[in-house]
Design a protein around this motif. Sequence first.
Motif, PDB file in Angstrom:
ATOM      1  N   THR A 147      43.491  22.113  32.923  1.00 53.10           N
ATOM      2  CA  THR A 147      44.545  23.320  32.863  1.00 53.10           C
ATOM      3  C   THR A 147      44.054  24.087  31.856  1.00 53.10           C
ATOM      4  N   THR A 150      40.689  26.325  32.889  1.00 52.16           N
ATOM      5  CA  THR A 150      40.965  27.666  33.806  1.00 52.16           C
ATOM      6  C   THR A 150      41.914  28.673  33.402  1.00 52.16           C
ATOM      7  N   ASN A 151      42.738  28.175  32.478  1.00 51.91           N
ATOM      8  CA  ASN A 151      43.379  29.270  31.591  1.00 51.91           C
ATOM      9  C   ASN A 151      42.677  30.107  30.636  1.00 51.91           C
ATOM     10  N   LEU A 180      42.250  26.641  41.132  1.00 53.53           N
ATOM     11  CA  LEU A 180      42.232  28.128  41.411  1.00 53.53           C
ATOM     12  C   LEU A 180      42.305  28.604  43.206  1.00 53.53           C
ATOM     13  N   ILE A 341      50.150  24.998  38.781  1.00 54.68           N
ATOM     14  CA  ILE A 341      48.955  24.499  39.238  1.00 54.68           C
ATOM     15  C   ILE A 341      49.111  24.173  40.880  1.00 54.68           C
ATOM     16  N   PRO A 346      46.633  30.179  37.876  1.00 58.14           N
ATOM     17  CA  PRO A 346      46.709  29.800  36.204  1.00 58.14           C
ATOM     18  C   PRO A 346      48.106  30.466  35.744  1.00 58.14           C
ATOM     19  N   SER A 357      51.572  30.262  28.115  1.00 60.67           N
ATOM     20  CA  SER A 357      50.437  31.202  28.181  1.00 60.67           C
ATOM     21  C   SER A 357      50.011  32.074  26.845  1.00 60.67           C
TER      22      SER A 357
END
Length: 388
Positions: A147, A150-151, A180, A341, A346, A357
């Motif tokens: 997580t 990817t973010n 993704l 997810i 993301p 975020s």
Amino acid sequence: MTILFEPNRQWSAHLSTVLGGGVHPVGRVEDLRRLLGDLPGEPLVVFGPTTPATVALEVAAQQRLHRPALGVVLLRERLDLETMGQALRAGVREAVDAHDATAVRSACSRSLEVSRQLSVGTAAPSAAAEARIVTVFSAKGGCGKSTLATNLAVCLADGGRRRVCLVDLDLAFGDVGIMLQLAPDRGIADVVASRDRIDAGLVRAMLTSYAPGVDVLLAPVGPTEAERIDRDLVVAVLAAVRTMADYVVIDTPAHFTEGVLAALDVTDVPVLVATPDVPALKNLRIAMDMLDLLGLGKDNRLVVLNRSDAKVGLSGADIERVLQSRTSAHIPSSRDVPISINRGTPIVVEKPGHPVSKAIRDLAAGAIAQQANGRGGRWQRARAGGGR
Ligand SMILES: Nc1ncnc2c1ncn2[C@@H]1O[C@H](COP(=O)(O)OP(=O)(O)OP(=O)(O)O)[C@@H](O)[C@H]1O
Ligand SMILES: [Mg+2]
């Protein structure tokens, strides 16, 4: 950031997601002209499929003369030869089927690359000679490595201003592709057959484009292929990818494989993730001791506490005492994370204003950028006599 011109709201929202967020969406020609004036360094305008072709072609023709580094990508619901010909003559770099998300992302990445080449020597962003390597590791499964990786990759790319290569080194059970929504057509396993001549060109052909500035080297689809990827191959692949990006973000499994050790050995910013539960913290402490023993010094590590506001009876001070280390970021727990997810987007793209975020963006722009820019220096090796 990419400028997205699309009058239709649904298409605009869909394409913003396809482009990985970080876009300026506009729907009126006057807003587009104002934005182009306000953002003279902007490298890319994408015209969505409901844009009248005349508008896109006119803007492309004008900008070609005034701003040759600006790329124009035209999306259409149906592509025909006549439109393609007109578009290319007007200076549109690519005309692509709007329904094909992979083709849209690839076209945008190619256009950004052309803009970068054209901007060399100007104030526009360019790739560092050698990418900074950010490796996300935890000593217990399910802490949120994938997580976070990817973010982080999306945040570090900053809408295409920087080039980021996300490498999935969880070779047996990599989740990056599914997180993704990327088709597993190519990845690190395809490098095996050419292991004696690994270079940037070869590895570039194995990348899958996710969003402007973000390319992904996917893990193999099965554990059998994973077994053929050894330390030497990982070393060669990382040496190649670091010549073609500003950042390399590496996702890892929850244990020290030879690939993980090879990655850690060349890492500039190690990001160690834990959740606020005793087993995760205990395992991370043991892993940190092991890194000390291996001579991968302790000065540059960033410790990230994920799901940090879960009501579990451990205070921040308790956690720092167990880890004998300060924490660089606290990422809150939220059910919006698994929801994003499951949607394959993301959370920093889907909900840029969400507290999760924000925490990840702050980590990317703060501690990681600082470390990568040298304030923390290279990941120090405490081992007497230097590295391997
Ligand atoms: N901040 C958060 N809030 C809520 N849920 C989260 C958060 N971070 C991660 N999760 C959830 O935890 C689960 C595990 O996350 P993730 O797959 O990123 O962990 P991992 O460390 O990569 O796991 P593995 O070791 O299996 O690779 C996922 O279902 C994810 O949705
Ligand atoms: Mg994972």
